[in-house]
Design an enzyme around this catalytic site. Structure first.
Site, PDB file in Angstrom:
ATOM      1  N   TYR A   1     -19.136 -30.405   1.600  1.00  0.00           N
ATOM      2  CA  TYR A   1     -18.708 -28.931   2.018  1.00  0.00           C
ATOM      3  C   TYR A   1     -17.309 -28.740   1.783  1.00  0.00           C
ATOM      4  CZ  TYR A   1     -17.528 -32.130   6.392  1.00  0.00           C
ATOM      5  OH  TYR A   1     -17.211 -33.121   7.254  1.00  0.00           O
TER       6      TYR A   1
ATOM      7  N   ASP B   1      -2.150 -47.105  11.111  1.00  0.00           N
ATOM      8  CA  ASP B   1      -2.684 -45.846  11.287  1.00  0.00           C
ATOM      9  C   ASP B   1      -1.865 -44.948  10.213  1.00  0.00           C
ATOM     10  OD1 ASP B   1      -2.875 -43.162  12.205  1.00  0.00           O
ATOM     11  OD2 ASP B   1      -2.205 -43.355  13.984  1.00  0.00           O
TER      12      ASP B   1
ATOM     13  N   THR C   1     -15.723 -50.910   8.719  1.00  0.00           N
ATOM     14  CA  THR C   1     -17.178 -50.324   9.087  1.00  0.00           C
ATOM     15  C   THR C   1     -17.715 -49.577   8.125  1.00  0.00           C
ATOM     16  OG1 THR C   1     -15.969 -48.376  10.455  1.00  0.00           O
ATOM     17  CG2 THR C   1     -16.421 -50.459  11.524  1.00  0.00           C
TER      18      THR C   1
ATOM     19  N   GLY D   1     -10.361 -47.634   6.204  1.00  0.00           N
ATOM     20  CA  GLY D   1     -11.578 -47.661   6.989  1.00  0.00           C
ATOM     21  C   GLY D   1     -12.647 -48.383   6.135  1.00  0.00           C
ATOM     22  N   GLY D   2     -11.929 -49.569   6.074  1.00  0.00           N
ATOM     23  CA  GLY D   2     -12.889 -50.694   5.517  1.00  0.00           C
ATOM     24  C   GLY D   2     -13.585 -51.601   6.152  1.00  0.00           C
TER      25      GLY D   2
END
Length: 325
Positions: free
Chosen positions: A177, A94, A44, A41-42
């Site tokens: 959470y 993915d 954005t 996920g680098g």
């Protein structure tokens, strides 16, 4: 020194000080020279911010994303920050697919001659929804990316370092959470709870082999890549407190949300990046199995009197369950 006294000499709330400016680093220059850091996920948001701080410290950085369109702009941006001749490379993956995960590591080893020294598990999926409205596919998708994907990336990292007999460091980006519960985010909260437990489990299992495993939890850190649903949640809370926008004033922040935090400001993405570079650094070698929360103590906040209960459906602007059918 800032004057923190009011007209009568009484202390007045100032909030936590603003962080150093963009471009500052938390560690000595060249701390990561010769290291390879993989960030999922680098392309954005917070993942890119974390990758940026490793790049500033001399790391070769490999950013991974499901969406090819995110990668090249991020690569160009990060390359401008890199030091000591370090490189920035990209891979489309993915992380729900273990075979494709293995392919990313194969490509990294082919390009750099070694397994990444640091893995930052930042990729995740999330969106707000009342649990009774959540489809099985929505649950499956979020859990598959956030928990299973993190497991596949971490498992492959660990297996390769164990085979090579080399040390490594894993950081998993979590959420508070995971231990408080997350009304409106049951899928993500359950997945992040699993990630937190994975951190604590693997820190013990792999510690004897030189592999650190830690968690990192961000607070509210506005950035340009926030999704529409997150922006919508923030917008629903506007009107309390002062301040606007996402700028570097470090005052109230988005829609006055800074006023709701003990720090009296929101965080900045680079503050998460600084924390990540510390956790994986030589200066934190005895830190493992820990989850570091970077949220200005917001998750511990409690009022003297509990506020009125507002249901998740009301908070999301939805009518009674079943009435929309």
């Amino acid at each position: 020194m800032t004057d923190t006294t009011g007209p009568a000499g009484a202390s007045t709330p100032q909030g936590l000080p603003a962080p150093p400016p963009p471009g500052a680093t938390a560690l000595p220059p060249g701390t990561y020279r010769g290291s390879l850091v993989l960030v999922t996920g680098g392309g954005t948001g917070l993942g890119k911010a974390v990758a940026a701080e490793f790049a500033r410290l001399g790391a070769d950085v490999l950013i991974v994303s499901r969406r090819a369109g995110h990668l090249e702009p991020a690569r160009e941006e990060l390359a401008r920050l890199s030091t000591d001749g370090a490189t920035v490379t990209t891979a489309v993956c993915d992380i729900r697919d273990p075979d494709r995960v293995a392919g990313v590591y194969d490509a990294a080893e082919a390009a750099y001659g070694r397994t990444p020294d640091v893995l930052v598990n930042n990729a995740a999926a999330n969106f707000p929804v009342p649990t009774e409205d959540m489809t099985p596919n929505a649950w499956r998708t979020v859990v598959d990316i956030t928990l299973n994907g993190t497991f596949y990336m971490t498992r492959e990292f660990g297996r390769r370092h164990l085979t090579a007999g080399t040390p490594g460091s894993v950081i998993a980006v979590g959420a508070s959470y995971a231990w408080t519960g997350g009304p409106g985010f049951a899928h993500s909260a359950a997945a992040k709870a699993g990630v937190k437990n994975l951190v604590e489990t693997l820190a013990v299992e792999w510690g004897p082999y030189g592999i650190q495993v830690n968690g990192l939890v961000p607070g509210l850190m506005p950035h340009e890549d926030m999704t529409a649903d997150i922006r919508g949640n923030l917008a629903r809370g506007e009107g309390e407190g002062e301040g606007e926008g996402e700028g570097e004033d470090h005052g109230q922040g988005v829609g006055g949300h800074g006023a709701r935090q003990p720090a009296l400001r929101v965080g900045t993405p680079r503050e998460l990046g600084w924390a990540a570079t510390f956790l994986a650094s030589p200066y934190a070698r005895f830190v493992s199995g820990h989850t570091l929360v970077v949220d200005g103590a917001n998750w511990q906040r409690r009022g003297l009197v509990s506020p009125p209960v507002v249901t998740v459906r009301e908070q999301l602007g939805r009518g009674p369950f079943g009435a929309e059918a």
